[in-house]
Design an enzyme around this catalytic site. Structure first.
Site, mmCIF file in Angstrom:
data_model
loop_
_atom_site.group_PDB
_atom_site.id
_atom_site.type_symbol
_atom_site.label_atom_id
_atom_site.label_comp_id
_atom_site.label_asym_id
_atom_site.label_seq_id
_atom_site.Cartn_x
_atom_site.Cartn_y
_atom_site.Cartn_z
ATOM 1 N N LYS A 127 0.880 -1.168 0.000
ATOM 2 C CA LYS A 127 0.000 0.000 0.000
ATOM 3 C C LYS A 127 0.919 1.220 0.000
ATOM 4 C CE LYS A 127 -3.206 2.788 2.605
ATOM 5 N NZ LYS A 127 -3.626 3.196 3.964
ATOM 6 N N GLY A 134 -7.932 9.519 9.341
ATOM 7 C CA GLY A 134 -8.100 9.563 10.788
ATOM 8 C C GLY A 134 -9.082 10.597 11.286
ATOM 9 N N ASN A 153 -9.312 1.719 9.765
ATOM 10 C CA ASN A 153 -8.409 1.601 10.902
ATOM 11 C C ASN A 153 -8.930 2.397 12.097
ATOM 12 O OD1 ASN A 153 -4.770 1.716 11.324
ATOM 13 N ND2 ASN A 153 -6.356 1.297 12.786
#
Length: 266
Positions: free
Chosen positions: A106, A167, A215
């Protein structure tokens, strides 16, 4: 209906990819991976440092690498050259785990730390080099349809457009661009970054994305194991919905029951 998810010539059953960063404990990370039903687990190779090397090494030991496919990522790399070096390191780690044929990466090239948007020029440069080396390159990009096509044209095996800032949990800020990328792409489109809740994962799958990488939405929520399971269900539901095909949107109402043989007409 073919439910397999393919990257290059590698088949996966789950369309949810899970990250390993920012969990509060090793046990929580391991249990979340299991609850997600994922086949692919991504690890930031560049971020293995003196502060977290114990955590990462322990996590790697806890995971059954005969069951999960390692996706090394180059998070933390600020230049194409650095990303290329880290990609090669990730390949060596995969081999040490017994995945001798694993040449996945990635690709992340992110020069600034505040907003964490990927560098399109650096990403393109690194991707071209890594493809020539024989890597299966999955580049993390802004939701730019032109860049996505250029990366596909040079041989990338998938593209990973962001939904919003990594995030941030801001959700689907770029849904229209992602839709264009999905429609134009001949390689898998994996939506990565910004997704905060399962309904957002479902929505990107409904428009035809091939997979989702999650994530922070799992690792930083109150109950990560429960959220991992919720994301598993959401991704599966979105895929099934897209495969089924939604009804057309109309400008007028239409009854769901027939107009003939009504009481009073018989």
């Amino acid at each position: 209906m073919n439910k397999d998810f393919c990257i290059k010539n590698k088949k996966f059953q789950s369309r949810l990819i899970l990250g390993t960063g920012r969990y509060r404990s090793l046990l929580e990370a391991k249990q979340s991976i299991e609850a997600s039903g994922c086949d692919i687990v991504t690890v930031a190779i560049r971020r293995i440092n003196a502060d977290n090397i114990g955590f990462i090494k322990s996590l790697i030991k806890l995971i059954n690498w005969q069951k999960y496919w390692l996706l090394p990522n180059t998070a933390g790399c600020q230049t194409a050259e650095e990303a290329i070096r880290v990609a090669n390191l990730g390949q060596e780690i995969a081999k040490q785990l017994g995945q001798v044929d694993n040449n996945f990466v990635k690709l992340e090239v992110i020069p600034a730390n505040k907003y964490l948007f990927p560098d399109p020029i650096g990403t393109l440069k690194a991707a071209e080099h890594l493809v020539k080396q024989g890597f299966v390159v999955l580049p993390y990009i802004n939701s730019d349809p032109i860049l996505a096509k250029q990366l596909e044209d040079i041989g990338c095996s998938a593209v990973m457009p962001l939904a919003s800032a990594i995030g941030s949990g801001q959700g689907l800020k770029n849904i229209d661009n992602i839709r264009i990328i999905v429609e134009a792409s001949k390689v898998p489109v994996i939506v990565d970054a910004g997704i905060g809740v399962p309904s957002e994962a479902t929505q990107v799958m409904e428009i035809g994305a091939d997979a989702v990488l999650i994530n922070t939405a799992v690792a930083q929520c109150k109950v990560p194991v429960a959220m991992a399971n919720a994301m598993r269900l959401a991704v599966a539901a979105g895929y099934e919905a897209h495969s089924a095909g939604r009804i057309p949107i109309k400008n007028y109402a239409r009854t769901s029951s027939p107009n003939f043989d009504r009481i009073g007409q018989i």
